[in-house]
Motif scaffolding. Sequence first.
Motif, PDB file in Angstrom:
ATOM      1  N   ALA A  35      67.912  64.806 -65.473  1.00 45.04           N
ATOM      2  CA  ALA A  35      67.636  64.996 -66.865  1.00 45.04           C
ATOM      3  C   ALA A  35      67.224  63.702 -67.443  1.00 45.04           C
ATOM      4  CB  ALA A  35      68.587  65.553 -67.755  1.00 45.04           C
ATOM      5  N   LEU A  36      66.098  63.486 -68.354  1.00 45.68           N
ATOM      6  CA  LEU A  36      65.375  62.468 -69.027  1.00 45.68           C
ATOM      7  C   LEU A  36      65.679  62.610 -70.540  1.00 45.68           C
ATOM      8  CD1 LEU A  36      62.128  61.554 -67.067  1.00 45.68           C
ATOM      9  CD2 LEU A  36      64.538  60.354 -66.871  1.00 45.68           C
ATOM     10  N   TYR A  37      66.170  61.610 -71.159  1.00 49.98           N
ATOM     11  CA  TYR A  37      66.245  61.694 -72.629  1.00 49.98           C
ATOM     12  C   TYR A  37      65.491  60.456 -73.252  1.00 49.98           C
ATOM     13  CZ  TYR A  37      70.102  65.267 -73.173  1.00 49.98           C
ATOM     14  OH  TYR A  37      70.487  66.249 -72.682  1.00 49.98           O
ATOM     15  N   GLY A  38      65.198  60.642 -74.404  1.00 57.20           N
ATOM     16  CA  GLY A  38      64.423  59.623 -74.866  1.00 57.20           C
ATOM     17  C   GLY A  38      63.473  59.813 -76.046  1.00 57.20           C
ATOM     18  N   TYR A  39      63.105  58.729 -76.784  1.00 55.68           N
ATOM     19  CA  TYR A  39      61.898  58.667 -77.804  1.00 55.68           C
ATOM     20  C   TYR A  39      60.588  59.214 -77.135  1.00 55.68           C
ATOM     21  CZ  TYR A  39      58.817  56.929 -81.465  1.00 55.68           C
ATOM     22  OH  TYR A  39      57.901  56.618 -82.513  1.00 55.68           O
ATOM     23  N   GLU A  40      60.047  60.110 -77.791  1.00 49.96           N
ATOM     24  CA  GLU A  40      58.933  60.903 -77.011  1.00 49.96           C
ATOM     25  C   GLU A  40      57.858  59.899 -76.453  1.00 49.96           C
ATOM     26  OE1 GLU A  40      57.549  64.152 -79.230  1.00 49.96           O
ATOM     27  OE2 GLU A  40      56.624  65.070 -77.285  1.00 49.96           O
ATOM     28  N   PRO A  41      56.953  58.715 -77.254  1.00 55.43           N
ATOM     29  CA  PRO A  41      56.167  58.049 -76.642  1.00 55.43           C
ATOM     30  C   PRO A  41      56.848  57.389 -75.368  1.00 55.43           C
ATOM     31  CG  PRO A  41      56.366  57.595 -78.864  1.00 55.43           C
ATOM     32  CD  PRO A  41      57.484  58.781 -78.677  1.00 55.43           C
ATOM     33  N   TYR A  42      57.957  57.008 -75.411  1.00 56.47           N
ATOM     34  CA  TYR A  42      58.524  56.458 -73.972  1.00 56.47           C
ATOM     35  C   TYR A  42      58.608  57.272 -72.874  1.00 56.47           C
ATOM     36  CZ  TYR A  42      59.807  52.637 -77.070  1.00 56.47           C
ATOM     37  OH  TYR A  42      59.816  51.618 -78.233  1.00 56.47           O
ATOM     38  N   LEU A  43      59.227  58.657 -73.409  1.00 56.33           N
ATOM     39  CA  LEU A  43      59.154  59.529 -72.175  1.00 56.33           C
ATOM     40  C   LEU A  43      57.681  59.914 -71.671  1.00 56.33           C
ATOM     41  CD1 LEU A  43      61.691  62.300 -73.479  1.00 56.33           C
ATOM     42  CD2 LEU A  43      62.069  60.734 -71.510  1.00 56.33           C
ATOM     43  N   ASP A  44      56.810  59.895 -72.568  1.00 52.20           N
ATOM     44  CA  ASP A  44      55.464  60.021 -72.085  1.00 52.20           C
ATOM     45  C   ASP A  44      54.781  59.037 -71.234  1.00 52.20           C
ATOM     46  OD1 ASP A  44      55.540  62.292 -73.582  1.00 52.20           O
ATOM     47  OD2 ASP A  44      54.073  61.518 -75.050  1.00 52.20           O
ATOM     48  N   ARG A  45      55.594  57.946 -70.992  1.00 56.15           N
ATOM     49  CA  ARG A  45      55.121  56.799 -70.062  1.00 56.15           C
ATOM     50  C   ARG A  45      55.879  57.395 -68.400  1.00 56.15           C
ATOM     51  NH1 ARG A  45      56.754  51.288 -72.037  1.00 56.15           N
ATOM     52  NH2 ARG A  45      56.378  51.299 -74.366  1.00 56.15           N
ATOM     53  N   VAL A  46      56.591  58.052 -68.483  1.00 54.71           N
ATOM     54  CA  VAL A  46      57.467  58.292 -67.238  1.00 54.71           C
ATOM     55  C   VAL A  46      56.664  59.492 -66.556  1.00 54.71           C
ATOM     56  CG1 VAL A  46      59.576  59.165 -66.195  1.00 54.71           C
ATOM     57  CG2 VAL A  46      59.527  57.573 -68.104  1.00 54.71           C
ATOM     58  N   PRO A  47      56.145  59.612 -65.170  1.00 55.85           N
ATOM     59  CA  PRO A  47      55.346  60.569 -64.562  1.00 55.85           C
ATOM     60  C   PRO A  47      56.319  61.805 -64.451  1.00 55.85           C
ATOM     61  CG  PRO A  47      55.537  58.606 -63.252  1.00 55.85           C
ATOM     62  CD  PRO A  47      56.356  58.029 -64.262  1.00 55.85           C
ATOM     63  N   ALA A  48      55.637  62.751 -64.518  1.00 57.10           N
ATOM     64  CA  ALA A  48      56.536  64.288 -64.385  1.00 57.10           C
ATOM     65  C   ALA A  48      57.157  64.387 -62.971  1.00 57.10           C
ATOM     66  CB  ALA A  48      55.741  65.316 -64.793  1.00 57.10           C
ATOM     67  N   ARG A  49      58.152  64.883 -62.928  1.00 58.57           N
ATOM     68  CA  ARG A  49      58.742  65.169 -61.535  1.00 58.57           C
ATOM     69  C   ARG A  49      59.288  66.598 -61.591  1.00 58.57           C
ATOM     70  NH1 ARG A  49      63.321  65.323 -59.136  1.00 58.57           N
ATOM     71  NH2 ARG A  49      64.976  64.107 -60.248  1.00 58.57           N
ATOM     72  N   ALA A  50      59.087  67.394 -60.537  1.00 54.63           N
ATOM     73  CA  ALA A  50      59.594  68.675 -60.292  1.00 54.63           C
ATOM     74  C   ALA A  50      60.987  68.899 -60.738  1.00 54.63           C
ATOM     75  CB  ALA A  50      58.957  69.426 -59.291  1.00 54.63           C
TER      76      ALA A  50
END
Length: 256
Positions: A35-50
């Motif tokens: 699970a990833l938590y964070g402020y949305e613009p920072y989360l957007d930098r992390v590539p999606a993983r199934a």
Amino acid sequence: MSGGKSGKLTVVGLGPGEARFLTPEASAALNEAEALYGYEPYLDRVPARAGQTRHASDNREELARAGAALAHAAGGAQVAMVSGGDPGVFAMAAAVIEAIETGPEEWRALELVVVPGITAMLAVAARCGAPLGHDFCAISLSDNLKPWELIEKRLRLAAQAGFAMAFYNPVSKARPHQLETAFDILREELPGSVPVIFGRAVGRPDERLRLVPLANAHGHMADMATCILVGSVETRIVERPGLPSLVYTPRRAGDV
Ligand code: SAH
């Protein structure tokens, strides 16, 4: 904890921008997380993983976000909290530890790992030479969590002490005039020739760098994506033919 599985919270620094600034340790921590938590613009930098869930939040809800991530980890999950730059510099690591200090006893038993990242001032400094080559300090100009009078006092004393300075959170819509006031204070203490660097969105496609003498530094030159470096009286500019100038603060100060 559920099912005997022990949870973990990793607070991960993403660096200033593009993925090339991620350390291998940070990449591995992001990859391991359920699970990833964070402020949305920072989360957007992390590539999606199934199989990985995402929990975006507003920038102002740091303590609530920290509590949600801790509660999730306490349930037995591998949780990562992302932060821009370094998580220990005006960011989530301190919020998480504050939540642990004031929260339920069981949060103290959780495994907590802080993974460092390249903080904005170092990314800006590297772009223009070595302006932080001698003693320096970092100051957040945001008065959300401290009174403006304290910021003014620290600016004045830092200038008197001869520190180069890095300013984070230089402006916001709620306080458009404070940065100009900050420069006015520095102009009372330092020569107008001291170099000031405005580094905006460093490490991102819209990166912009600007070098001006303190005499010409103004509040409108920065926005919230800008980290400002102010030299000391020792800071020098080395001109080069056809190349950008180098700004550096010599390693020696005083009579040595
Ligand atoms: N933890 C972050 C700082 C968070 S405070 C870090 O270590 O970098 C947010 C402030 O950081 C912004 O207002 C700005 O001053 C600075 N900042 C963050 N990313 C930046 C970037 N890519 N370029 C310039 N400044 C940046």
